[in-house]
Write a protein that holds these residues in place. Structure first.
Motif, mmCIF file in Angstrom:
data_model
loop_
_atom_site.group_PDB
_atom_site.id
_atom_site.type_symbol
_atom_site.label_atom_id
_atom_site.label_comp_id
_atom_site.label_asym_id
_atom_site.label_seq_id
_atom_site.Cartn_x
_atom_site.Cartn_y
_atom_site.Cartn_z
ATOM 1 N N MET A 71 0.855 -1.174 0.000
ATOM 2 C CA MET A 71 0.000 0.000 0.000
ATOM 3 C C MET A 71 0.897 1.231 0.000
ATOM 4 O O MET A 71 1.856 1.303 0.766
ATOM 5 N N SER A 99 1.216 4.036 1.319
ATOM 6 C CA SER A 99 1.109 4.978 2.432
ATOM 7 C C SER A 99 1.736 4.362 3.672
ATOM 8 O O SER A 99 2.022 3.175 3.708
ATOM 9 N N ASP A 145 -7.201 -3.266 11.154
ATOM 10 C CA ASP A 145 -7.056 -2.083 10.312
ATOM 11 C C ASP A 145 -5.714 -1.414 10.610
ATOM 12 O O ASP A 145 -5.137 -1.610 11.682
ATOM 13 N N TYR A 157 -4.639 8.637 11.422
ATOM 14 C CA TYR A 157 -5.110 8.161 10.125
ATOM 15 C C TYR A 157 -5.480 6.694 10.241
ATOM 16 O O TYR A 157 -4.850 5.935 10.974
ATOM 17 N N SER A 159 -6.702 3.195 7.792
ATOM 18 C CA SER A 159 -6.995 2.490 6.553
ATOM 19 C C SER A 159 -7.681 1.195 6.948
ATOM 20 O O SER A 159 -7.077 0.331 7.595
ATOM 21 N N PHE A 185 -6.216 -2.758 2.057
ATOM 22 C CA PHE A 185 -6.665 -1.680 2.930
ATOM 23 C C PHE A 185 -7.168 -0.507 2.102
ATOM 24 O O PHE A 185 -6.700 -0.273 0.995
ATOM 25 N N THR A 186 -8.111 0.226 2.672
ATOM 26 C CA THR A 186 -8.602 1.438 2.023
ATOM 27 C C THR A 186 -7.540 2.528 2.101
ATOM 28 O O THR A 186 -6.584 2.424 2.869
ATOM 29 N N SER A 187 -7.683 3.570 1.325
ATOM 30 C CA SER A 187 -6.772 4.715 1.390
ATOM 31 C C SER A 187 -6.849 5.351 2.766
ATOM 32 O O SER A 187 -7.903 5.347 3.413
ATOM 33 N N PRO A 188 -5.758 5.939 3.244
ATOM 34 C CA PRO A 188 -5.756 6.568 4.564
ATOM 35 C C PRO A 188 -6.785 7.693 4.666
ATOM 36 O O PRO A 188 -6.977 8.456 3.730
ATOM 37 N N SER A 189 -7.425 7.746 5.816
ATOM 38 C CA SER A 189 -8.406 8.777 6.111
ATOM 39 C C SER A 189 -8.101 9.343 7.501
ATOM 40 O O SER A 189 -7.839 8.588 8.436
#
Length: 160
Positions: free
Chosen positions: A3, A5, A32, A42, A44, A51-55
């Motif tokens: 990933m 990030s 996660d 953050y 993900s 994993f999803t993109s960092p938020s």
């Protein structure tokens, strides 16, 4: 699966500034990615295959946003209210703060106790480990710290 990030080059994350860990923050049973970055915490979420993109889930506990320092302020994840989702716990100069998981973000920080802090009680990373563990079996993580004079405990006062 890689990933782009939370890495040294991909994201400019540094061990000396940015703790990263794995825990289930949304209660789906999958670990996660949680990273304490410059601007805050953050997340993900695990998809089961990646994993999803960092938020950015909360603008605190970070190196810049909140002034969290690896050398002074332990930050960790623990379920402090027993709802099956990991919450943010941060040890600061003036004690302990937490932010409850709301499945898609973390709530604003709450000052839980004016103990276990760098200035408040003189707790030091190199001398006084602090951790979270359910010591009374109620399903909620409690604070356990090892001080100069022995073990100190603060039970979680939160409910589900």
């Amino acid at each position: 699966m890689s990933m782009g990030s939370y890495g040294y080059n991909a994201g400019q994350w540094r061990v000396e500034n940015h703790p990263r860990m794995m825990t289930d923050v949304n209660g789906d049973g999958k670990a996660d990615v949680v990273g304490f970055g410059n601007a805050g915490v953050y997340v993900s979420l695990s998809t089961g295959t990646g994993f999803t993109s960092p938020s950015l889930w909360v603008k605190q506990y970070g190196h810049d946003a909140g002034g969290g320092r690896v050398t002074k302020h332990p930050r960790m994840m623990a379920d402090v209210n027993g709802d099956g989702k990991a919450d943010v716990v941060g040890f600061s100069d003036d004690g302990v703060y937490y932010s409850l998981s709301q499945k898609t973000s973390f709530a604003s920080p709450v000052h839980a106790i004016q103990k276990f802090g760098y200035v408040a009680d003189g707790w030091r990373i190199d001398k006084h480990p602090r951790m979270m563990a359910d010591i009374n079996g109620d399903g909620k993580a409690d604070i356990v710290g090892f001080a100069n004079n022995g073990v100190h405990v603060s039970l979680s006062p939160l409910s589900k």
